[in-house]
Design an enzyme around this catalytic site. Structure first.
Site, PDB file in Angstrom:
ATOM      1  N   GLU A 120       0.865  -1.181   0.000  1.00 25.74           N
ATOM      2  CA  GLU A 120       0.000   0.000   0.000  1.00 25.74           C
ATOM      3  C   GLU A 120       0.904   1.234   0.000  1.00 25.74           C
ATOM      4  O   GLU A 120       1.820   1.330   0.818  1.00 25.74           O
ATOM      5  CB  GLU A 120      -0.859  -0.083   1.265  1.00 25.74           C
TER       6      GLU A 120
ATOM      7  N   ASN B  59      -5.667  -5.715   1.702  1.00 29.75           N
ATOM      8  CA  ASN B  59      -6.324  -5.245   2.922  1.00 29.75           C
ATOM      9  C   ASN B  59      -7.623  -6.028   3.128  1.00 29.75           C
ATOM     10  O   ASN B  59      -8.344  -6.300   2.174  1.00 29.75           O
ATOM     11  CB  ASN B  59      -6.612  -3.747   2.798  1.00 29.75           C
TER      12      ASN B  59
ATOM     13  N   HIS C 265      -3.795  -6.091  10.612  1.00 32.30           N
ATOM     14  CA  HIS C 265      -4.709  -7.023   9.946  1.00 32.30           C
ATOM     15  C   HIS C 265      -4.726  -8.403  10.599  1.00 32.30           C
ATOM     16  O   HIS C 265      -4.392  -9.395   9.963  1.00 32.30           O
ATOM     17  CB  HIS C 265      -4.296  -7.194   8.475  1.00 32.30           C
TER      18      HIS C 265
HETATM   19  P1  FAE Z   1     -13.401  -5.573  14.221  1.00 30.83           P
HETATM   20  O1  FAE Z   1     -13.680  -4.551  13.185  1.00 30.83           O
HETATM   21  O2  FAE Z   1     -12.088  -5.518  14.942  1.00 30.83           O
HETATM   22  O3  FAE Z   1     -14.591  -5.488  15.291  1.00 30.83           O
HETATM   23  C1  FAE Z   1     -14.606  -6.200  16.495  1.00 30.83           C
HETATM   24  C2  FAE Z   1     -15.357  -5.401  17.547  1.00 30.83           C
HETATM   25  O4  FAE Z   1     -15.623  -6.235  18.675  1.00 30.83           O
HETATM   26  C3  FAE Z   1     -14.594  -4.195  18.083  1.00 30.83           C
HETATM   27  O5  FAE Z   1     -15.398  -3.052  17.975  1.00 30.83           O
HETATM   28  C4  FAE Z   1     -14.308  -4.563  19.550  1.00 30.83           C
HETATM   29  O6  FAE Z   1     -14.289  -3.438  20.415  1.00 30.83           O
HETATM   30  C5  FAE Z   1     -15.454  -5.505  19.870  1.00 30.83           C
HETATM   31  N1  FAE Z   1     -15.158  -6.453  20.943  1.00 30.83           N
HETATM   32  C6  FAE Z   1     -14.021  -7.164  21.129  1.00 30.83           C
HETATM   33  N2  FAE Z   1     -14.124  -7.986  22.216  1.00 30.83           N
HETATM   34  C7  FAE Z   1     -15.390  -7.751  22.728  1.00 30.83           C
HETATM   35  C8  FAE Z   1     -16.092  -8.296  23.847  1.00 30.83           C
HETATM   36  N3  FAE Z   1     -15.546  -9.224  24.633  1.00 30.83           N
HETATM   37  N4  FAE Z   1     -17.330  -7.823  24.109  1.00 30.83           N
HETATM   38  C9  FAE Z   1     -17.894  -6.889  23.299  1.00 30.83           C
HETATM   39  N5  FAE Z   1     -17.266  -6.349  22.223  1.00 30.83           N
HETATM   40  C10 FAE Z   1     -16.028  -6.786  21.943  1.00 30.83           C
HETATM   41  O7  FAE Z   1     -13.527  -7.046  13.643  1.00 30.83           O
HETATM   42  N6  FAE Z   1      -8.482  -3.028   6.547  1.00 30.83           N
HETATM   43  C11 FAE Z   1      -8.754  -2.750   5.250  1.00 30.83           C
HETATM   44  O8  FAE Z   1      -9.351  -3.573   4.551  1.00 30.83           O
HETATM   45  N7  FAE Z   1      -8.385  -1.537   4.708  1.00 30.83           N
HETATM   46  C12 FAE Z   1      -7.703  -0.597   5.423  1.00 30.83           C
HETATM   47  O9  FAE Z   1      -7.402   0.490   4.913  1.00 30.83           O
HETATM   48  C13 FAE Z   1      -7.365  -0.905   6.775  1.00 30.83           C
HETATM   49  N8  FAE Z   1      -6.643  -0.024   7.522  1.00 30.83           N
HETATM   50  C14 FAE Z   1      -6.443  -0.304   8.863  1.00 30.83           C
HETATM   51  C15 FAE Z   1      -5.799   0.653   9.657  1.00 30.83           C
HETATM   52  C16 FAE Z   1      -5.662   0.441  11.024  1.00 30.83           C
HETATM   53  C17 FAE Z   1      -4.951   1.474  11.870  1.00 30.83           C
HETATM   54  C18 FAE Z   1      -6.189  -0.741  11.613  1.00 30.83           C
HETATM   55  C19 FAE Z   1      -6.064  -0.994  13.094  1.00 30.83           C
HETATM   56  C20 FAE Z   1      -6.827  -1.695  10.830  1.00 30.83           C
HETATM   57  C21 FAE Z   1      -6.949  -1.491   9.459  1.00 30.83           C
HETATM   58  N9  FAE Z   1      -7.606  -2.412   8.646  1.00 30.83           N
HETATM   59  C22 FAE Z   1      -7.822  -2.139   7.323  1.00 30.83           C
HETATM   60  C23 FAE Z   1      -8.102  -3.708   9.195  1.00 30.83           C
HETATM   61  C24 FAE Z   1      -9.615  -3.758   9.404  1.00 30.83           C
HETATM   62  O10 FAE Z   1     -10.057  -2.618  10.102  1.00 30.83           O
HETATM   63  C25 FAE Z   1      -9.955  -5.052  10.171  1.00 30.83           C
HETATM   64  O11 FAE Z   1      -9.521  -6.133   9.377  1.00 30.83           O
HETATM   65  C26 FAE Z   1     -11.446  -5.178  10.446  1.00 30.83           C
HETATM   66  O12 FAE Z   1     -11.913  -4.113  11.230  1.00 30.83           O
HETATM   67  C27 FAE Z   1     -11.752  -6.499  11.152  1.00 30.83           C
HETATM   68  O13 FAE Z   1     -13.157  -6.669  11.164  1.00 30.83           O
HETATM   69  P2  FAE Z   1     -13.857  -7.642  12.187  1.00 30.83           P
HETATM   70  O14 FAE Z   1     -15.310  -7.605  11.945  1.00 30.83           O
HETATM   71  O15 FAE Z   1     -13.164  -8.963  12.156  1.00 30.83           O
END
Ligand code: FAE
Length: 551
Positions: A407, A530, A492
């Site tokens: 990226e 990503n 990721h």
């Molecule tokens: P996620 O979005 O992490 O959601 C899980 C949720 O569960 C969170 O809100 C937690 O607070 C909540 N949670 C956890 N434990 C508990 C519990 N015990 N009780 C209640 N709630 C809980 O999961 N991906 C891209 O495709 N493009 C990008 O440009 C990109 N940039 C990124 C930049 C950064 C700085 C970061 C950190 C990540 C980036 N990602 C990117 C990765 C992407 O955001 C990540 O793969 C997804 O958000 C994961 O999705 P999930 O639904 O697995």
């Protein structure tokens, strides 16, 4: 080498027309201002209305743990199918401005809002020009979690919308020929015909106007990235994003408050980004069948005596302290706490006897998507620009030859740095395991920092030739003194409750009817690009089958 889109078949024609007709280009200035204000409120009214924490003792048909991509898709589709859903999210709703009048803190000035329960920031780039960047902050349920395991720090979003609150919005569909190596038990035909297009539409994915991009000051860094990639013979690919490009154009024109052009990204965007709060979650809440408990953390799930599952939920305050423990019952429970959250929870519940019949594959096959970061120092005649949009638009695709997709990332410092910065996603065989550490009462991850060497070697297949061609060198001042590679982290996390291993081929957990995994934990360690579009598309596929067969 000509530019090409990685995601061509997935959303060809999807959005260009919709983008143009659906936004300001057909509206007058006044109407546009109104549209903009409504579209960019941090938490839409529907979502605010759904904030209704569950009382202890309640019974719900479907409980979803976590409000990221997997959780938001589950909530929306279940609610559309007529099922009442309760969404439990341990982070904040992000609906209240801080003392500066803004919901989210700026990237260059982190404060109490920026980090999840830390007293000192842990910024992905810890240094700049030899100066350490981290600073003390009050402990608070902030937006970015830098979760430390032995050998790796895993960055994750916290709050309603999960990772969509903090990520760069890069919405990349992997090339179809790569897909069978990522999810071997999933039919690529249905993914590329149905679920990737559905995910891209649901997320509001659009492509940047390339004519504008060619002349925009804020993408000079990306044009320098393209020049260097192409001069070394690498394919440079534009990738779509969920940022509202029309808003960004107005930022550039000085007509609206800046967000991406003010460097906002990893601690939240006050404007412009279509996070899940504005897409899936807003639609889910608008059904009237979804209620939400923010600042509630699920700690246990066990079979209930009279069917369904007993779920223990802690209500926490903004210092992370538990202020109330609730017990509720759910007929069906969807684990959507993210790869790390879901894997840790399931590993602990199996080991401590709450869900002893879970598969021994729970906790296994976790990977970092091969993430590694680096910077290059350009010549003085190749400035990358003082003004850099925090939303990336492009990458360098050397996956087939070298196992790396890089990226072209911004370094939005507000000064000219002459630096090119990259987050590489690389092919790596290394997979770690979550294990219950009974003595410490926590879940550990068996990651070894030395494994990142494979990713560094893959990234070097791009950047060594570019440096040789351009007569440039790697930056050594971004990740520590004289350290070239950001090999300590991942953005990721993927895997830990893998499809077809810990679950069946649609996310049903082995051993317990009515328990499902529906987030990044299902994907075995890599998406080659990503990940959030693939997480969303897989969730769309699985929930459709679950609704048809199980409800
Ligand atoms: P996620 O979005 O992490 O959601 C899980 C949720 O569960 C969170 O809100 C937690 O607070 C909540 N949670 C956890 N434990 C508990 C519990 N015990 N009780 C209640 N709630 C809980 O999961 N991906 C891209 O495709 N493009 C990008 O440009 C990109 N940039 C990124 C930049 C950064 C700085 C970061 C950190 C990540 C980036 N990602 C990117 C990765 C992407 O955001 C990540 O793969 C997804 O958000 C994961 O999705 P999930 O639904 O697995």
């Amino acid at each position: 080498m000509s530019d090409r889109s990685l995601s061509a078949s997935a959303h060809r024609g999807l959005t260009r027309r919709r983008f143009v007709t659906g936004t300001g280009s057909l509206l007058g200035g006044l109407a546009l201002a109104g549209h903009t204000a409504a579209a960019h409120a941090a938490t839409p009214a529907e979502v605010t209305a759904a904030l209704a924490p569950l009382p202890s003792g309640a019974r719900v048909p479907a409980l979803v743990i976590g409000s990221g991509y997997g959780g938001s898709v589950a909530a929306l589709r279940l609610a559309e199918a007529g099922v009442a859903v309760h969404l439990v999210e341990m982070g904040m709703a992000w609906d209240t401005p801080g003392p500066d009048g803004k919901i989210f803190a700026n990237t260059t000035t982190p404060d109490y809002r920026s980090f999840w329960l830390r007293t000192r920031t842990k910024q992905p780039l810890s240094q700049f020009l030899g100066y350490p960047l981290d600073k003390d902050v009050p402990r608070h349920t902030g937006i970015l979690d830098a979760e430390d395991f032995a050998g790796i720090t895993v960055y994750q979003g916290r709050g309603l919308g999960g990772g969509s609150l903090v990520n760069g919005g890069m919405a990349v569909t992997p090339r179809r020929e790569i897909f069978p190596s990522l999810l071997p038990t999933v039919d690529p035909g249905e993914m590329y015909a149905t679920y990737y297009p559905r995910a891209n539409a649901g997320l509001g994915v659009t492509e940047v106007d390339q004519a504008w991009w060619e002349s925009a000051d804020c993408y000079q860094y990306a044009r320098v990235g393209r020049k260097h990639a192409q001069r070394s013979g690498f394919p440079f690919v534009f990738v779509p994003n969920v940022y509202d490009w029309d808003y960004m154009k107005q930022e550039a024109a000085g007509a609206v408050p800046r967000s991406a052009l003010a460097g906002e990204v990893i601690y939240g965007n006050n404007h412009g980004k279509k996070s899940l709060q504005k897409t899936y979650l807003a639609r889910a809440a608008a059904t009237g069948r979804v209620s939400v408990s923010p600042l509630h953390r699920v700690t246990a799930v066990t079979p209930a005596p009279d069917g369904g599952y007993t779920v223990v939920v802690e209500r926490i305050d903004t210092t992370g302290s538990t202020v109330e423990t609730k017990t509720v019952t759910a007929d069906k429970v969807f684990f959507a706490a993210g790869s790390v959250g879901t894997s840790k929870l399931l590993t602990r519940l199996r080991a401590t006897g709450a869900l002893p019949a879970l598969s021994d594959r729970v906790g296994k096959n976790w990977g970092d998507n091969g993430n590694v970061m680096c910077g290059r120092a350009n010549h003085m005649w190749d400035p990358t620009g003082k003004l850099q949009s925090a939303m990336p638009t492009a990458g360098i695709d050397n996956w087939d030859a070298g196992g790396a997709f890089a990226e072209v990332a911004p370094l939005p410092t507000g000064i000219e740095t002459y630096a090119s910065f990259y987050l590489s996603i690389t092919r790596t065989p290394h997979r770690a395991e979550f294990r219950w550490n009974a003595a410490a009462g926590r879940v550990d991850l068996s990651w070894d920092r030395a494994w990142k060497q494979t990713s560094i070697d893959a990234a070097r297949t791009i950047f060594d030739p570019i440096n040789a061609k351009e007569g440039t060198i790697y930056r050594t001042d971004l990740f520590g003194a004289y350290k070239i590679w950001g090999d300590h982290l991942t953005y990721h996390p993927l895997g830990g409750a893998v499809l077809g291993e810990a679950t069946d081929n649609h996310g049903r957990l082995h051993g317990y009817e009515g328990l499902y995994v529906i987030d990044g934990a299902l994907i075995p360690g890599s998406t080659a690009v990503n990940p959030f579009v693939t997480i969303t598309a897989l969730a769309e596929r699985n929930i459709e089958r679950i609704i048809a067969a199980d409800l």
